[in-house]
Structure formats: C-alpha cells, structure tokens
Scaffold this motif. Sequence first.
Motif, PDB file in Angstrom:
ATOM      1  N   LEU A   1       0.828  -1.501   0.359  1.00  0.00           N
ATOM      2  CA  LEU A   1       0.091  -0.482  -0.053  1.00  0.00           C
ATOM      3  C   LEU A   1       0.954   1.452  -0.453  1.00  0.00           C
ATOM      4  CD1 LEU A   1      -2.705  -1.038   3.023  1.00  0.00           C
ATOM      5  CD2 LEU A   1      -2.692  -1.331   0.319  1.00  0.00           C
TER       6      LEU A   1
ATOM      7  N   SER B   1      -2.469   4.431  -3.003  1.00  0.00           N
ATOM      8  CA  SER B   1      -2.500   3.627  -4.353  1.00  0.00           C
ATOM      9  C   SER B   1      -2.270   2.389  -3.930  1.00  0.00           C
ATOM     10  CB  SER B   1      -0.696   3.579  -5.524  1.00  0.00           C
ATOM     11  OG  SER B   1      -0.347   3.966  -5.217  1.00  0.00           O
ATOM     12  N   VAL B   2      -2.319   1.445  -4.446  1.00  0.00           N
ATOM     13  CA  VAL B   2      -2.478  -0.168  -4.447  1.00  0.00           C
ATOM     14  C   VAL B   2      -1.237  -0.946  -5.231  1.00  0.00           C
ATOM     15  CG1 VAL B   2      -3.636  -2.223  -3.031  1.00  0.00           C
ATOM     16  CG2 VAL B   2      -4.625   0.176  -2.920  1.00  0.00           C
ATOM     17  N   ASN B   3      -0.368  -1.481  -4.555  1.00  0.00           N
ATOM     18  CA  ASN B   3      -0.049  -2.313  -6.072  1.00  0.00           C
ATOM     19  C   ASN B   3      -1.089  -4.078  -5.378  1.00  0.00           C
ATOM     20  OD1 ASN B   3       1.501  -3.889  -7.717  1.00  0.00           O
ATOM     21  ND2 ASN B   3       3.194  -3.829  -6.005  1.00  0.00           N
ATOM     22  N   GLU B   4      -1.202  -3.852  -8.332  1.00  0.00           N
ATOM     23  CA  GLU B   4      -2.363  -4.391  -8.054  1.00  0.00           C
ATOM     24  C   GLU B   4      -1.833  -5.592  -8.264  1.00  0.00           C
ATOM     25  OE1 GLU B   4      -3.692  -3.170 -12.152  1.00  0.00           O
ATOM     26  OE2 GLU B   4      -4.067  -1.090 -11.180  1.00  0.00           O
TER      27      GLU B   4
ATOM     28  N   SER C   1      -0.769  -7.011  -4.974  1.00  0.00           N
ATOM     29  CA  SER C   1      -0.334  -7.429  -3.968  1.00  0.00           C
ATOM     30  C   SER C   1      -1.727  -8.123  -2.844  1.00  0.00           C
ATOM     31  CB  SER C   1       0.411  -6.298  -2.763  1.00  0.00           C
ATOM     32  OG  SER C   1      -0.950  -5.326  -3.024  1.00  0.00           O
ATOM     33  N   GLU C   2      -1.155  -8.656  -2.334  1.00  0.00           N
ATOM     34  CA  GLU C   2      -2.246  -9.065  -1.600  1.00  0.00           C
ATOM     35  C   GLU C   2      -3.604  -8.457  -0.955  1.00  0.00           C
ATOM     36  OE1 GLU C   2      -3.435 -12.207   2.161  1.00  0.00           O
ATOM     37  OE2 GLU C   2      -2.120 -10.898   2.295  1.00  0.00           O
TER      38      GLU C   2
ATOM     39  N   TRP D   1      -4.427  -5.682  -2.528  1.00  0.00           N
ATOM     40  CA  TRP D   1      -5.368  -5.526  -3.875  1.00  0.00           C
ATOM     41  C   TRP D   1      -6.626  -6.738  -4.411  1.00  0.00           C
ATOM     42  CZ3 TRP D   1      -6.245  -2.191  -7.012  1.00  0.00           C
ATOM     43  CH2 TRP D   1      -6.791  -2.282  -8.348  1.00  0.00           C
ATOM     44  N   GLU D   2      -5.460  -8.046  -3.804  1.00  0.00           N
ATOM     45  CA  GLU D   2      -6.630  -8.482  -4.283  1.00  0.00           C
ATOM     46  C   GLU D   2      -8.053  -9.188  -2.879  1.00  0.00           C
ATOM     47  OE1 GLU D   2      -4.209 -11.930  -3.671  1.00  0.00           O
ATOM     48  OE2 GLU D   2      -3.137 -12.134  -5.550  1.00  0.00           O
TER      49      GLU D   2
ATOM     50  N   ARG E   1      -8.245  -0.254  -2.187  1.00  0.00           N
ATOM     51  CA  ARG E   1      -8.030   0.559  -3.213  1.00  0.00           C
ATOM     52  C   ARG E   1      -8.188   2.267  -2.825  1.00  0.00           C
ATOM     53  NH1 ARG E   1      -7.904  -3.545  -5.063  1.00  0.00           N
ATOM     54  NH2 ARG E   1      -9.632  -4.431  -6.398  1.00  0.00           N
TER      55      ARG E   1
END
Length: 484
Positions: A392, A418-421, A423-424, A426-427, A431
């Motif tokens: 994050l 922002s969120v690394n797409e 990454s866990e 994001w899963e 957001r």
Amino acid sequence: MWRVLWLGMLSLVLVMAQMLSAQARPESLAPLADEVSPAVVNITTTTVIEGRTGPQGIVPEGSPFEDFFREFQDRNGGNNGGNGNRPQRSSALGSGFVISEDGYIVTNNHVIADADEIEIEFFPGDGQPKELLPAKVIGTDPNTDIALLKVEAPAPLKFVSFGDSDTARVGDWVVAMGNPLGQGFSLSAGIVSARNRELSGSYDDYIQTDAAINRGNSGGPLFNMAGEVVGVNTAILSPNGGSIGIGFSMASNVVSKVVVQLKEFGETRRGWLGVRIQDVTDDVAEAMGLDKAKGALVTDVPDGPSKEAGLQAGDVILSFDGAVVENTRSLVRTVGNTEVGKTVRVVVYREGKTETLKVTLGRREDAERQANSTTGDNSEPPKVTEKELLGLSVGLLTDQIRGELNLPAGTDGLVILSVNEVSEAWEKGLRAGDVITEAGQQKVATISELETRISEAKEAGRKSLLLLVRRNGDPRFVALNLLK
C-alpha cells in the motif's frame, strides 16, 4: 448347509428392504392431492399501464426505425384509432394457498406487487366459491418475497397448515401445486434436492427441489407427504425460463414468522442489534488469536442498541441469545427472528477472552429508514507524501482530505493513496481512498504507528496484521500477510 441357510436369510433381507422401499414411496399421490387441493388458489392481478406514444418495446426511443414502426402500428390499429395515450390494462398470473378458514391467503410479493386489482380463483369443488373473489393486501415483505392477502368468502374456506421445514431432509418427497403457465390447478412431484440455499437476501432459507416449478407457480405451496406446507415456491434456475429441475421454495419456518407479523401489524418487525459485521476468515482468526474461524466480526458500532450495551469494533460475536453464531448470515437471521425490545445475552471474544453483554434489541426497519434518509458524497483523494507498506501507498489524513472523503471531523487514520495491483492487498479489495483507522486492533494516526504495529505483530510471531479499513463510512476488517 450353512451356505444355503445364509443365502436364504440374504434373500429374506432383500425382500424386506424392497417392501420398506415400496412403503416409503406411496403408490399414488392422489389421496394427498385430494386433501390439499381445495386450499390452493390461482391469483390474477391487473395493473393499469399509462399509454405511451411511439412503438415502445419494439425499437429503442430515438431509433432511426421509430417513425417506420409508428406508421406500421397506425395502419394496423396499434394505436387504438389514434388513442395511443389511453391507459391499458395488463394482467398476470400466480399462485397462493389459504391458511385460515376466514380467508387469509399467502403468496409471493412479486406476484401482487404494483397490482391495482387482485382476484382469487378457488379449486372447483363442493363448498368452494364459484366466482372470482377480490382480495386486499394485508401486508408484504420484499425481503422474503412474501405477501399476505385476505378475501371475504360466503362460507368458511378449506385451508392448509405450515409444517416444520427444519425437519425436511434431502431426499424427502415433496409436491408442488399451483398455476404454471396459466394452466390452472396443476400438481408436480419431486424430492428435496438441497437445504438452506441462499439466493440474494439476508433472510434467505430456500429449499431446493426438482419438482417442476414454472412461471405461474410463484406463491404456490410445496407440500410434504403429510400435507403440510414446508415451502413457498418462489424462483427457478433456468437458461430458458422453463423448469429444468432446479426450483427454490422459501422455507416455511421463515414464512410462518413473517405471516404472523403481517397479520398482526401489516408489516414486519425484525430485531436489530445495531452493528456492522463481516465473516471471520482463517487469516483474520489467526491474526486475532482465535483457535478457528467462527462467529461474526464487528467492524463498526454506530449509535444504537449495541453501542449502549458496550460492544466494540473488533469484538467477535460467538453467541447470541443462547444460540451459537456460525457466521454473519446465521447472526442476521437469528437477530431478525428475535422479538423487538427483547434483552438478550451476547457473548463476544475480545482481546483474548470472552465477555457477556446484555443488549436490548431495536427494530431493524426503523434503523433502515433512518439510514436511507442520509446521503454521502465521495471524492477522489488528493496526492500527499506517501509511504510504501504491505503493498500500500499510505499518507496522513488532513482536514482537507477528510472533507473530500466526506469523513467526520476528527477522524484519524491513514489514507490509502494507491495499491500495488499484484499485492495481496489488491486481491482483498483495498483501493485508493480507503482509510486505515486501526492496525492490530489499535488506532493508528501516523505512518510510524503503522510501522510499529507491523513490527509488534512480527515480533509476536503473527503471520498477518489485522487492519480496520473504512470506505464511504463503511468499515471492514482485512488481514494482510506479513510474510509476503
């Protein structure tokens, strides 16, 4: 000698098994049909539809073909001699069943919704009304798709009773009756295919059956072999609109409670605990120190019964009024079936131990009306200095950000930028714009506090860190793996 004796005994056992099997399934369902048919009714509804100009339903409004189809309709009387704006009457068909001799009738809410007139046709027979009788709506419950109607009949009506749907087993024989495709009083037989099916509602408890259910069967009864109503036929799963052997009937133990309230109050009165909850997942359980995933995790406690009783965000509700809470669905249903105003014992897991609290339930419908009267405003978060943690990018909350995110004044936490797409995080649905208010069940207002919570969790041997995250005011817990 022994072999002959053994074969003889085996043959006897097989014969007895066949006899028992034959007894389990009656040779004919005619006696059952004769018993319950007089209580099953056909329902016809009429709705007045305002007239429309133009070929509505044939081509979209504004289509280049609109003028062509309007001219075609005018030539063929489609606009009723120039009276295309005249209101028209539309009819629909459904089913229902009588539950008392004085004329109370149960059906689906969607059968009679928005109807201007409702007429009931009774099964032909001695003592049955010969003409269609008008019905009035006593009450409806869209949450379970149940409606209660009433007719004034010249003589006592034949009726059926609710059975205990909890005793219905997968494999039990059942019979569906109703008005499929407008064909009138029709019977189909099958078995209970599955139990406790959930379609879309909070109070869903459907019996799945392969007894043929088609359009027009909605609102009709599903009988057990004792002639008791164990379900109200409500929906089908079908790629073509016809029965393929997957039908759903709302369980009678749900329906009977709704009917009692509709008859007494004209509306439902469900218990309200006043908490926001989510299921406890395996990683959340591990992060909290629970031995297994169970109960309902409290994510927020707004003003209401639970806040007055001392429940807190982060509590896990393990028991409600003496009943074990398996998950959020079971808690919602149990609370909803509990009397408004009743004081109940709620057992929660908090900081490694259990506590028992007493909560006096409010009314869910009142709470929902109040919640629906408020609106929110959502805005994009601004760009601020950020820190990369757990996949994050987070930043500090400022008064400006609180205003743009429509957060109450004084709200503390970290905004996700922002969120690394890959990454866990994001899963698991995190957001940009979400706000982290707690980590490890402790409040966080600075990046350093979040880093401290991460370090503490790692030092304690935790595999994951529990975050309390808010989005548009709605909170939820998310456990993020510390080892990834």
